[in-house]
Design a protein around this motif. Structure first.
Motif, PDB file in Angstrom:
ATOM      1  N   LEU A   1       0.833  -1.204   0.000  1.00  0.00           N
ATOM      2  CA  LEU A   1       0.000   0.000   0.000  1.00  0.00           C
ATOM      3  C   LEU A   1       0.869   1.255   0.000  1.00  0.00           C
ATOM      4  O   LEU A   1       0.565   2.241  -0.683  1.00  0.00           O
ATOM      5  CB  LEU A   1      -0.937  -0.002   1.210  1.00  0.00           C
ATOM      6  N   GLY A   2       1.962   1.213   0.752  1.00  0.00           N
ATOM      7  CA  GLY A   2       2.880   2.350   0.775  1.00  0.00           C
ATOM      8  C   GLY A   2       3.533   2.581  -0.573  1.00  0.00           C
ATOM      9  O   GLY A   2       3.693   3.727  -1.020  1.00  0.00           O
ATOM     10  N   ILE A   3       3.879   1.493  -1.273  1.00  0.00           N
ATOM     11  CA  ILE A   3       4.493   1.610  -2.595  1.00  0.00           C
ATOM     12  C   ILE A   3       3.502   2.191  -3.595  1.00  0.00           C
ATOM     13  O   ILE A   3       3.851   3.050  -4.422  1.00  0.00           O
ATOM     14  CB  ILE A   3       5.011   0.228  -3.053  1.00  0.00           C
ATOM     15  N   LEU A   4       2.262   1.731  -3.543  1.00  0.00           N
ATOM     16  CA  LEU A   4       1.234   2.266  -4.446  1.00  0.00           C
ATOM     17  C   LEU A   4       1.005   3.756  -4.198  1.00  0.00           C
ATOM     18  O   LEU A   4       0.798   4.539  -5.143  1.00  0.00           O
ATOM     19  CB  LEU A   4      -0.067   1.486  -4.272  1.00  0.00           C
ATOM     20  N   LYS A   5       1.070   4.153  -2.949  1.00  0.00           N
ATOM     21  CA  LYS A   5       0.907   5.577  -2.613  1.00  0.00           C
ATOM     22  C   LYS A   5       2.053   6.402  -3.189  1.00  0.00           C
ATOM     23  O   LYS A   5       1.840   7.490  -3.750  1.00  0.00           O
ATOM     24  CB  LYS A   5       0.833   5.745  -1.098  1.00  0.00           C
ATOM     25  N   ILE A   6       3.285   5.879  -3.067  1.00  0.00           N
ATOM     26  CA  ILE A   6       4.449   6.574  -3.621  1.00  0.00           C
ATOM     27  C   ILE A   6       4.310   6.709  -5.134  1.00  0.00           C
ATOM     28  O   ILE A   6       4.578   7.773  -5.701  1.00  0.00           O
ATOM     29  CB  ILE A   6       5.743   5.821  -3.253  1.00  0.00           C
ATOM     30  N   ARG A   7       3.885   5.641  -5.798  1.00  0.00           N
ATOM     31  CA  ARG A   7       3.760   5.702  -7.260  1.00  0.00           C
ATOM     32  C   ARG A   7       2.723   6.732  -7.686  1.00  0.00           C
ATOM     33  O   ARG A   7       2.925   7.476  -8.644  1.00  0.00           O
ATOM     34  CB  ARG A   7       3.417   4.323  -7.834  1.00  0.00           C
ATOM     35  N   LYS A   8       1.628   6.797  -6.960  1.00  0.00           N
ATOM     36  CA  LYS A   8       0.591   7.784  -7.279  1.00  0.00           C
ATOM     37  C   LYS A   8       1.122   9.206  -7.102  1.00  0.00           C
ATOM     38  O   LYS A   8       0.908  10.082  -7.951  1.00  0.00           O
ATOM     39  CB  LYS A   8      -0.633   7.555  -6.388  1.00  0.00           C
ATOM     40  N   GLN A   9       1.831   9.442  -5.999  1.00  0.00           N
ATOM     41  CA  GLN A   9       2.390  10.782  -5.741  1.00  0.00           C
ATOM     42  C   GLN A   9       3.445  11.138  -6.780  1.00  0.00           C
ATOM     43  O   GLN A   9       3.515  12.285  -7.248  1.00  0.00           O
ATOM     44  CB  GLN A   9       2.984  10.829  -4.329  1.00  0.00           C
ATOM     45  N   LEU A  10       4.273  10.155  -7.155  1.00  0.00           N
ATOM     46  CA  LEU A  10       5.303  10.401  -8.152  1.00  0.00           C
ATOM     47  C   LEU A  10       4.666  10.720  -9.507  1.00  0.00           C
ATOM     48  O   LEU A  10       5.107  11.649 -10.204  1.00  0.00           O
ATOM     49  CB  LEU A  10       6.215   9.176  -8.270  1.00  0.00           C
ATOM     50  N   ARG A  11       3.663   9.964  -9.897  1.00  0.00           N
ATOM     51  CA  ARG A  11       2.972  10.215 -11.165  1.00  0.00           C
ATOM     52  C   ARG A  11       2.407  11.626 -11.196  1.00  0.00           C
ATOM     53  O   ARG A  11       2.591  12.361 -12.186  1.00  0.00           O
ATOM     54  CB  ARG A  11       1.855   9.194 -11.371  1.00  0.00           C
ATOM     55  N   THR A  12       1.753  12.025 -10.124  1.00  0.00           N
ATOM     56  CA  THR A  12       1.169  13.371 -10.064  1.00  0.00           C
ATOM     57  C   THR A  12       2.241  14.446 -10.197  1.00  0.00           C
ATOM     58  O   THR A  12       2.081  15.423 -10.942  1.00  0.00           O
ATOM     59  CB  THR A  12       0.409  13.553  -8.728  1.00  0.00           C
TER      60      THR A  12
END
Length: 382
Positions: A73-84
Motif C-alpha cells: 500500500l505504501g508503494i502504491l501511494k508513492i507511485r501515485k504521488q510520483l505520477r502526479t
C-alpha cells in the motif's frame, strides 16, 4: 536537445537497480554535464547528483501477511504521488530502471501524456511471463537491453531497443586474480575451496540454505580438507548462521559478510542459488551447481509460465546445459553434494572447455554500457 541539458526522471529499485542507474548517470553526465536527474534512487545515484525524492529502499518488499500488505500500500501511494508530480512538471525523459511491476504502468501513463520513456533492462519475457510484452510495448519508447539477443526479440513485437552490454562484464576482470582473493580471505593457494551462495533475499535463504548446508556436511565428510566459504548479505548473516548451526555445520564454514566477488574469485567451484549471482560466477569462469527451491505453489505457477528448458542465466545465455541445474525436489543434499564433487574431480579438459565458454560469454557481454545507453537516450530526445 542538442546543447541543452535535459531533465531526466528515474526510478530504480533495490541495490542492482541503483548500480545500473549510477552507470547510466555517468553516461548522461558525460553527454550533458548539466543534466538534472530526480525521482527514486539509491546511494550510487545520489553520489552522481541525483535528487532522490524517495530512497529506492522504499520500493523493497519484505515480510509477510499484514506487513507485506502495508508495504504494498505504501508503494502504491508513492507511485501515485510520483505520477502526479511528474505530470505536473514533466521531465524530458523518464527512465524506469528494472522494477517492472512499479515502472511499466508509470511509464505508460507518462508516455500517454507525451513524456519520452525508456525502460532499462528488458523484463525476462524470454524466460517466463511472455504476456508482459504487451505492457512493455505500451510503456516504453525504447528499451535498453543487457543481453545481446533481446533487441531482435523485442523488434519482433514492434518494440525499439538497444543492446548496451551487461555492466557486470566490465566490473569483473576477464582474468580474476584467484591467489589475491584467497589471500584476502585467509585461504592457502593449494586449498580446495567451495563457495556456497544461498541467495540475497530472505525467502531464498529460507528455502535453499538448509539443503545447501546439508550438502556441505556430506562434502566435508568426504573431503576433510576442503574449505567452505559462504558470503552473506549483512541483513541475513544471523539467519544464515542459525541455519548452519541447525544443520550442524557452522564450525565447518567460513561465513563472511558480503565479499561475494572475492569468494567467487577464490573458489574452485560454487554451489549457488539461481539468480544474477550465477552470471557473476560465470564471469569469474567458475564451475558451478545451480539450485533453487521455493514454495510448491509458487513452483507450479512458475513452471507453467517457463518458456525455456534452462533456469540458470549461464545456461540460458550459452543455450546449453553447460552447468547442472538441480531444482525444487531434485535439489536434495545428496544430489547437490554429488554434483559439486563431480566438478572437483573433473578432468582438466572439462574445466578448460567451461572456461572457454565463459570467456566467450564475458567478451560478448562486455560493452561501454554508460556511453551506449546515453547515446540511445540522446537519439530518443533528438
Amino acid at each position: 536537445m542538442a546543447g541543452i541539458s535535459p531533465r531526466v526522471a528515474m526510478v530504480a529499485g533495490e541495490t542492482s537497480g541503483d548500480l545500473l542507474a549510477g552507470l547510466l548517470l555517468d553516461g548522461l553526465r558525460a553527454q550533458w554535464p548539466g543534466v538534472a536527474s530526480m525521482g527514486i534512487g539509491g546511494p550510487r545515484m545520489a553520489e552522481r547528483g541525483f535528487d532522490a525524492w524517495w530512497p529506492s529502499e522504499r520500493l523493497a518488499v519484505h515480510g509477510y501477511s499484514i506487513e507485506l500488505v502495508r508495504r504494498l500500500l505504501g508503494i502504491l501511494k508513492i507511485r501515485k504521488q510520483l505520477r502526479t508530480r511528474l505530470l505536473a512538471d514533466r521531465p524530458d525523459v523518464f527512465i524506469g530502471v528494472d522494477a517492472p511491476d512499479f515502472n511499466l504502468g508509470l511509464e505508460a501513463d507518462l508516455r500517454n501524456s507525451g513524456v519520452k520513456t525508456v525502460h532499462f533492462v528488458c523484463p525476462s519475457i524470454w524466460a517466463w511471463r511472455a504476456n508482459r510484452v504487451d505492457k512493455i510495448r505500451a510503456a516504453a519508447d525504447h528499451v535498453l537491453c543487457i543481453f545481446p539477443f533481446e533487441p531482435e526479440l523485442l523488434a519482433r513485437h514492434g518494440i525499439a531497443a538497444t543492446y548496451v552490454g551487461h555492466p557486470l562484464a566490465s566490473v569483473i576482470p576477464m582474468q580474476p586474480d584467484k591467489l589475491a582473493a584467497r589471500a584476502q580471505l585467509g585461504l592457502a593457494p593449494q586449498d580446495e575451496v567451495l563457495a556456497i551462495l544461498p541467495g540475497s533475499r530472505s525467502a531464498e535463504v529460507a528455502y535453499i540454505a538448509k539443503p545447501f548446508f546439508q550438502a556441505a556436511a556430506l562434502i566435508s565428510k568426504a573431503r576433510n580438507a576442503i574449505k567452505i566459504v559462504v558470503p552473506a548479505v549483512p541483513a541475513l548473516r544471523a539467519r544464515i548462521e542459525q541455519i548452519a548451526r541447525d544443520c550442524g555445520v557452522l564450525e565447518q564454514l567460513q561465513i563472511v559478510t558480503g565479499q561475494s566477488h572475492q569468494v567467487l574469485a577464490a573458489c574452485d567451484v560454487t554451489l549457488i542459488a539461481s539468480g544474477t549471482a550465477t552470471l557473476e560466477a560465470a564471469l569469474f569462469k567458475r564451475p558451478m551447481v545451480i539450485a533453487y527451491h521455493m514454495h510448491p505453489i509458487s513452483w507450479r505457477l512458475m513452471r507453467g509460465k517457463q518458456l525455456q528448458p534452462w533456469v540458470g542465466l549461464p545456461n540460458i545465455l550459452c543455450r546449453d546445459f553447460v552447468v547442472p541445474e538441480l531444482l525444487q525436489d531434485a535439489a536434495t543434499p545428496e544430489a547437490l553434494s554429488g554434483a559439486v564433487q563431480q566438478w572437483l574431480d573433473a578432468p582438466p579438459a572439462r574445466l578448460d572447455a567451461l572456461h572457454q565458454r565463459f570467456t566467450a560469454l564475458h567478451e560478448e557481454l562486455q560493452r561501454d554500457t554508460p556511453r551506449l545507453a546515453a547515446n540511445a537516450i540522446q537519439e530518443i530526445l533528438a
